[in-house]
Write a protein that holds these residues in place. Sequence first.
Motif, PDB file in Angstrom:
ATOM      1  N   GLU A  97      -2.047   0.257   0.358  1.00 41.42           N
ATOM      2  CA  GLU A  97      -1.923   1.718   0.395  1.00 41.42           C
ATOM      3  C   GLU A  97      -1.087   2.230  -0.773  1.00 41.42           C
ATOM      4  O   GLU A  97      -1.427   3.247  -1.396  1.00 41.42           O
ATOM      5  CB  GLU A  97      -1.279   2.129   1.722  1.00 41.42           C
ATOM      6  N   GLN A  98       0.001   1.499  -1.079  1.00 40.31           N
ATOM      7  CA  GLN A  98       0.828   1.898  -2.219  1.00 40.31           C
ATOM      8  C   GLN A  98       0.040   1.797  -3.521  1.00 40.31           C
ATOM      9  O   GLN A  98       0.169   2.658  -4.413  1.00 40.31           O
ATOM     10  CB  GLN A  98       2.082   1.025  -2.279  1.00 40.31           C
ATOM     11  N   ALA A  99      -0.767   0.723  -3.624  1.00 37.80           N
ATOM     12  CA  ALA A  99      -1.578   0.574  -4.840  1.00 37.80           C
ATOM     13  C   ALA A  99      -2.598   1.706  -4.951  1.00 37.80           C
ATOM     14  O   ALA A  99      -2.795   2.279  -6.037  1.00 37.80           O
ATOM     15  CB  ALA A  99      -2.283  -0.786  -4.833  1.00 37.80           C
ATOM     16  N   TYR A 100      -3.257   2.035  -3.818  1.00 38.34           N
ATOM     17  CA  TYR A 100      -4.218   3.149  -3.833  1.00 38.34           C
ATOM     18  C   TYR A 100      -3.517   4.469  -4.133  1.00 38.34           C
ATOM     19  O   TYR A 100      -4.053   5.322  -4.869  1.00 38.34           O
ATOM     20  CB  TYR A 100      -4.946   3.238  -2.499  1.00 38.34           C
ATOM     21  N   LYS A 101      -2.332   4.644  -3.570  1.00 37.50           N
ATOM     22  CA  LYS A 101      -1.585   5.875  -3.817  1.00 37.50           C
ATOM     23  C   LYS A 101      -1.207   5.998  -5.293  1.00 37.50           C
ATOM     24  O   LYS A 101      -1.318   7.071  -5.894  1.00 37.50           O
ATOM     25  CB  LYS A 101      -0.327   5.915  -2.947  1.00 37.50           C
ATOM     26  N   LEU A 102      -0.777   4.871  -5.870  1.00 36.25           N
ATOM     27  CA  LEU A 102      -0.448   4.877  -7.295  1.00 36.25           C
ATOM     28  C   LEU A 102      -1.674   5.196  -8.135  1.00 36.25           C
ATOM     29  O   LEU A 102      -1.599   5.975  -9.105  1.00 36.25           O
ATOM     30  CB  LEU A 102       0.144   3.519  -7.688  1.00 36.25           C
ATOM     31  N   GLN A 103      -2.806   4.613  -7.736  1.00 35.31           N
ATOM     32  CA  GLN A 103      -4.031   4.876  -8.481  1.00 35.31           C
ATOM     33  C   GLN A 103      -4.459   6.330  -8.348  1.00 35.31           C
ATOM     34  O   GLN A 103      -4.851   6.973  -9.335  1.00 35.31           O
ATOM     35  CB  GLN A 103      -5.142   3.946  -7.992  1.00 35.31           C
ATOM     36  N   THR A 104      -4.395   6.857  -7.124  1.00 38.06           N
ATOM     37  CA  THR A 104      -4.768   8.260  -6.938  1.00 38.06           C
ATOM     38  C   THR A 104      -3.808   9.199  -7.653  1.00 38.06           C
ATOM     39  O   THR A 104      -4.232  10.222  -8.206  1.00 38.06           O
ATOM     40  CB  THR A 104      -4.802   8.595  -5.442  1.00 38.06           C
ATOM     41  N   ASP A 105      -2.508   8.846  -7.657  1.00 40.06           N
ATOM     42  CA  ASP A 105      -1.559   9.674  -8.397  1.00 40.06           C
ATOM     43  C   ASP A 105      -1.863   9.646  -9.889  1.00 40.06           C
ATOM     44  O   ASP A 105      -1.771  10.676 -10.577  1.00 40.06           O
ATOM     45  CB  ASP A 105      -0.122   9.192  -8.144  1.00 40.06           C
TER      46      ASP A 105
END
Length: 260
Positions: A97-105
């Motif tokens: 989730e953190q990786a996806y959040k970083l990618q989306t950010d």
Amino acid sequence: MKKSSLIFLLLIAINGLARAQKKINDESIRYQQERMVFKQWDQNKFKPSPGFLGLNPLYWLTWAWHRDYHKHDLRPLSPLGPQTLRLALAAGLQNTEQAYKLQTDTLRNMALTQVTAYSGLVSDADPLWLLYYRHQFQPLLYQNDARLLDGLAQQEKDYVIRSKLLDWYLQESHALAERLNAARTTTLERGARIITYQRLLDEYRILQAGWEAKKQTARQFIELSESSDKLKKRHISLSASQVTRSDVQIATDILSHSKL
């Protein structure tokens, strides 16, 4: 009274039975609770134990039907227990989730950067526009057509209007203003927008220089016209005086000849 005495005796009996209860301390149950919850899965603590040469009948009555039970760690928090796996899965999902959040950010920041660089909705917030081009184009954006001829004499105003110079300047300035507004509101790459600003600014400066030159030309033309009119009037007056003297001279000559 008999009924109340019976109830009283019943309460005393219940109280006595409650006091007579003792805490059960069964090692088998206690060990099972401990190893299933928090303590190590110790094979030596499976009660009842086999006894001498495995002859304990209680052991066989208890574990004969579950021969492999003690070989498998069934604690929820064991290294491979369901709770441990769930926690590991939750940690893995959290990292994902953190990786996806970083990618989306990152995608969001890139999208905002592209919107800032391309969209005309935020062109007014561009630093170059705020610091330079807005001030350079301010006379064009807030041009008052009714006051373009301020500072000119009435004859000069009449000449500029009569010669269509004012119409020419209004047409050119309005066309530049429309092109400038289109460049500000159109979706365009920031570099191309800045180049368009500079090109329009050069055209606006040329237009302003031409307009000032034409007003100066109008002033000079009026001065030359006035000088030419004065010269014409003087020439006419001189010609009229010469004509008058010639007629008198002619009459004098005729009279002198007639007397003779």
